[in-house]
Design a protein around this motif. Structure first.
Motif, PDB file in Angstrom:
ATOM      1  N   ALA A  66       1.052  -1.441  -0.041  1.00  0.00           N
ATOM      2  CA  ALA A  66       0.159  -0.001   0.123  1.00  0.00           C
ATOM      3  C   ALA A  66       1.007   1.057   0.091  1.00  0.00           C
ATOM      4  O   ALA A  66       2.072   1.239   0.630  1.00  0.00           O
ATOM      5  CB  ALA A  66      -0.920   0.232   1.447  1.00  0.00           C
ATOM      6  N   ASP A  67       0.166   2.466  -0.347  1.00  0.00           N
ATOM      7  CA  ASP A  67       0.791   3.619  -0.219  1.00  0.00           C
ATOM      8  C   ASP A  67       0.406   4.371   0.774  1.00  0.00           C
ATOM      9  O   ASP A  67      -0.571   3.718   1.786  1.00  0.00           O
ATOM     10  CB  ASP A  67       0.681   4.464  -1.736  1.00  0.00           C
ATOM     11  N   HIS A  68       0.554   5.623   1.241  1.00  0.00           N
ATOM     12  CA  HIS A  68      -0.108   6.221   2.430  1.00  0.00           C
ATOM     13  C   HIS A  68      -1.558   6.120   2.253  1.00  0.00           C
ATOM     14  O   HIS A  68      -2.433   6.184   3.512  1.00  0.00           O
ATOM     15  CB  HIS A  68       0.445   7.446   2.393  1.00  0.00           C
ATOM     16  N   GLY A  69      -2.144   6.394   1.200  1.00  0.00           N
ATOM     17  CA  GLY A  69      -3.561   6.176   1.037  1.00  0.00           C
ATOM     18  C   GLY A  69      -4.322   5.001   1.747  1.00  0.00           C
ATOM     19  O   GLY A  69      -5.260   4.871   1.801  1.00  0.00           O
ATOM     20  N   GLY A  70      -3.460   3.936   1.422  1.00  0.00           N
ATOM     21  CA  GLY A  70      -3.947   2.713   1.887  1.00  0.00           C
ATOM     22  C   GLY A  70      -3.233   2.066   3.006  1.00  0.00           C
ATOM     23  O   GLY A  70      -3.552   0.856   3.369  1.00  0.00           O
ATOM     24  N   ASP A 113       4.812   6.934  -3.522  1.00  0.00           N
ATOM     25  CA  ASP A 113       4.258   6.880  -4.651  1.00  0.00           C
ATOM     26  C   ASP A 113       3.856   5.665  -4.931  1.00  0.00           C
ATOM     27  O   ASP A 113       4.762   4.683  -4.765  1.00  0.00           O
ATOM     28  CB  ASP A 113       5.201   7.507  -5.653  1.00  0.00           C
ATOM     29  N   TYR A 114       2.621   5.411  -5.304  1.00  0.00           N
ATOM     30  CA  TYR A 114       2.138   3.989  -5.237  1.00  0.00           C
ATOM     31  C   TYR A 114       2.881   3.245  -6.320  1.00  0.00           C
ATOM     32  O   TYR A 114       2.809   1.932  -5.916  1.00  0.00           O
ATOM     33  CB  TYR A 114       0.555   3.965  -5.415  1.00  0.00           C
ATOM     34  N   PRO A 115       3.229   3.582  -7.253  1.00  0.00           N
ATOM     35  CA  PRO A 115       4.158   2.552  -8.273  1.00  0.00           C
ATOM     36  C   PRO A 115       5.143   1.992  -7.414  1.00  0.00           C
ATOM     37  O   PRO A 115       5.437   0.568  -7.606  1.00  0.00           O
ATOM     38  CB  PRO A 115       4.384   3.504  -9.312  1.00  0.00           C
ATOM     39  N   VAL A 161      -3.189  -1.696  -1.972  1.00  0.00           N
ATOM     40  CA  VAL A 161      -4.394  -0.691  -1.468  1.00  0.00           C
ATOM     41  C   VAL A 161      -3.673   0.613  -1.900  1.00  0.00           C
ATOM     42  O   VAL A 161      -2.388   0.851  -1.394  1.00  0.00           O
ATOM     43  CB  VAL A 161      -4.470  -1.081   0.105  1.00  0.00           C
ATOM     44  N   CYS A 162      -4.251   1.611  -2.474  1.00  0.00           N
ATOM     45  CA  CYS A 162      -4.052   2.898  -2.388  1.00  0.00           C
ATOM     46  C   CYS A 162      -5.257   3.803  -2.000  1.00  0.00           C
ATOM     47  O   CYS A 162      -6.045   3.139  -1.335  1.00  0.00           O
ATOM     48  CB  CYS A 162      -3.389   3.216  -3.473  1.00  0.00           C
ATOM     49  N   GLY A 163      -5.264   5.064  -2.183  1.00  0.00           N
ATOM     50  CA  GLY A 163      -6.221   5.725  -1.748  1.00  0.00           C
ATOM     51  C   GLY A 163      -7.666   5.438  -2.196  1.00  0.00           C
ATOM     52  O   GLY A 163      -8.629   5.044  -1.580  1.00  0.00           O
ATOM     53  N   SER A 164      -7.557   5.138  -3.622  1.00  0.00           N
ATOM     54  CA  SER A 164      -8.966   4.962  -4.314  1.00  0.00           C
ATOM     55  C   SER A 164      -8.931   3.425  -4.797  1.00  0.00           C
ATOM     56  O   SER A 164      -9.793   2.822  -4.892  1.00  0.00           O
ATOM     57  CB  SER A 164      -9.224   5.654  -5.492  1.00  0.00           C
ATOM     58  N   GLY A 165      -7.632   2.756  -4.925  1.00  0.00           N
ATOM     59  CA  GLY A 165      -7.533   1.482  -5.445  1.00  0.00           C
ATOM     60  C   GLY A 165      -7.256   1.637  -7.170  1.00  0.00           C
ATOM     61  O   GLY A 165      -6.775   0.782  -7.779  1.00  0.00           O
ATOM     62  N   VAL A 166      -7.399   2.893  -7.671  1.00  0.00           N
ATOM     63  CA  VAL A 166      -7.420   2.936  -9.230  1.00  0.00           C
ATOM     64  C   VAL A 166      -5.753   2.948  -9.580  1.00  0.00           C
ATOM     65  O   VAL A 166      -5.555   2.201 -10.494  1.00  0.00           O
ATOM     66  CB  VAL A 166      -8.008   4.612  -9.440  1.00  0.00           C
ATOM     67  N   GLY A 167      -5.116   3.727  -8.718  1.00  0.00           N
ATOM     68  CA  GLY A 167      -3.730   3.826  -9.227  1.00  0.00           C
ATOM     69  C   GLY A 167      -3.068   2.394  -9.142  1.00  0.00           C
ATOM     70  O   GLY A 167      -2.358   1.788  -9.830  1.00  0.00           O
ATOM     71  N   ALA A 168      -3.480   1.487  -7.995  1.00  0.00           N
ATOM     72  CA  ALA A 168      -2.738   0.265  -7.740  1.00  0.00           C
ATOM     73  C   ALA A 168      -3.112  -0.543  -9.126  1.00  0.00           C
ATOM     74  O   ALA A 168      -2.461  -1.292  -9.260  1.00  0.00           O
ATOM     75  CB  ALA A 168      -3.473  -0.302  -6.372  1.00  0.00           C
ATOM     76  N   GLY A 198      -8.488   2.483   0.142  1.00  0.00           N
ATOM     77  CA  GLY A 198      -8.242   2.668   1.570  1.00  0.00           C
ATOM     78  C   GLY A 198      -9.181   4.018   2.036  1.00  0.00           C
ATOM     79  O   GLY A 198      -9.554   4.075   3.290  1.00  0.00           O
ATOM     80  N   ARG A 199      -9.316   4.781   1.158  1.00  0.00           N
ATOM     81  CA  ARG A 199     -10.314   6.056   1.275  1.00  0.00           C
ATOM     82  C   ARG A 199     -11.531   5.837   1.120  1.00  0.00           C
ATOM     83  O   ARG A 199     -12.374   6.685   1.071  1.00  0.00           O
ATOM     84  CB  ARG A 199      -9.805   7.225   0.717  1.00  0.00           C
ATOM     85  N   ILE A 200     -11.891   4.593   0.620  1.00  0.00           N
ATOM     86  CA  ILE A 200     -13.362   4.312   0.052  1.00  0.00           C
ATOM     87  C   ILE A 200     -14.041   3.127   0.863  1.00  0.00           C
ATOM     88  O   ILE A 200     -15.198   3.469   1.316  1.00  0.00           O
ATOM     89  CB  ILE A 200     -13.159   3.647  -1.448  1.00  0.00           C
TER      90      ILE A 200
HETATM   91  O1  5RP Z   1      -5.466   6.635  -4.754  1.00  0.00           O
HETATM   92  C1  5RP Z   1      -4.409   6.910  -4.959  1.00  0.00           C
HETATM   93  C2  5RP Z   1      -3.973   6.474  -6.431  1.00  0.00           C
HETATM   94  O2  5RP Z   1      -5.012   5.852  -7.253  1.00  0.00           O
HETATM   95  C3  5RP Z   1      -3.425   7.529  -4.212  1.00  0.00           C
HETATM   96  O3  5RP Z   1      -3.427   6.799  -3.048  1.00  0.00           O
HETATM   97  C4  5RP Z   1      -3.615   9.108  -4.063  1.00  0.00           C
HETATM   98  O4  5RP Z   1      -3.825   9.711  -5.389  1.00  0.00           O
HETATM   99  C5  5RP Z   1      -2.702   9.776  -3.301  1.00  0.00           C
HETATM  100  O5  5RP Z   1      -3.331  11.207  -3.099  1.00  0.00           O
HETATM  101  P1  5RP Z   1      -2.321  12.121  -2.170  1.00  0.00           P
HETATM  102  O6  5RP Z   1      -0.946  12.060  -2.614  1.00  0.00           O
HETATM  103  O7  5RP Z   1      -2.813  13.446  -2.571  1.00  0.00           O
HETATM  104  O8  5RP Z   1      -2.421  11.609  -0.502  1.00  0.00           O
END
Ligand code: 5RP
Length: 148
Positions: free
Chosen positions: A7-11, A42-44, A65-72, A109-111
């Motif tokens: 996960a990135d920070h969003g997840g 950065d999620y990548p 897991v990322c904030g929306s799951g879309v980038g992941a 993670g934000r959803i």
């Molecule tokens: O959901 C995401 C990608 O799809 C990332 O978690 C999101 O874009 C991170 O945003 P920010 O840097 O503003 O916290």
């Protein structure tokens, strides 16, 4: 079953919750990070190593897991051999495996709340590809794209 998770920070918070959940269920969890909350990650950087481990069969399935799951989902699907999808409902969590042999689940993670996400992941991990002729036929067409 060996499961990779990243996960990135969003997840991050949801990943930590799922790590505990899966460990308690008896899964062997390999955590690809992040290992601490860093709002500049950065999620990548987190999801690609997980996706590569799924593709190389170092882990059987992945949870990203990322904030929306879309980038992941976008980045995971760039890795040949990975069939990732953003999941926001229980039906798709298992049907994605049964019909499409999904091997990496992506969550926002934000959803998605923790308890609901746990049930999505449980459904994903307990599901098996049906192997039905029509699904195999479609899967072969998907896999063929990777050799182009
Ligand atoms: O959901 C995401 C990608 O799809 C990332 O978690 C999101 O874009 C991170 O945003 P920010 O840097 O503003 O916290």
């Amino acid at each position: 079953m060996k499961i990779g998770i990243a996960a990135d920070h969003g997840g991050f918070e949801l990943k930590e919750t799922l790590h505990t959940f899966l460990t308690n269920l008896g899964y062997d969890v390999v955590d690809f990070g992040a290992y601490r909350l860093d709002t500049l990650d950065d999620y990548p950087d987190l999801i690609i190593p997980l996706a590569q481990a799924v593709a190389n069969q170092e882990v059987e399935r992945g949870v990203a897991v990322c904030g929306s799951g879309v980038g992941a989902a976008i980045v995971a699907n760039k890795i040949p051999g990975v069939r990732a999808a953003l999941i926001n409902d229980h039906f798709s969590a298992h049907q994605g495996v049964e019909d499409d042999d999904m091997n990496l689940i992506c969550l926002g993670g934000r959803i998605t709340g923790n308890r609901v996400a746990e049930e999505f992941v449980r459904a994903f991990l307990e599901a098996r590809f049906s192997g039905a002729e029509r699904h195999l036929r479609r899967l072969k067409k998907v896999i063929k794209l990777e050799s182009k």
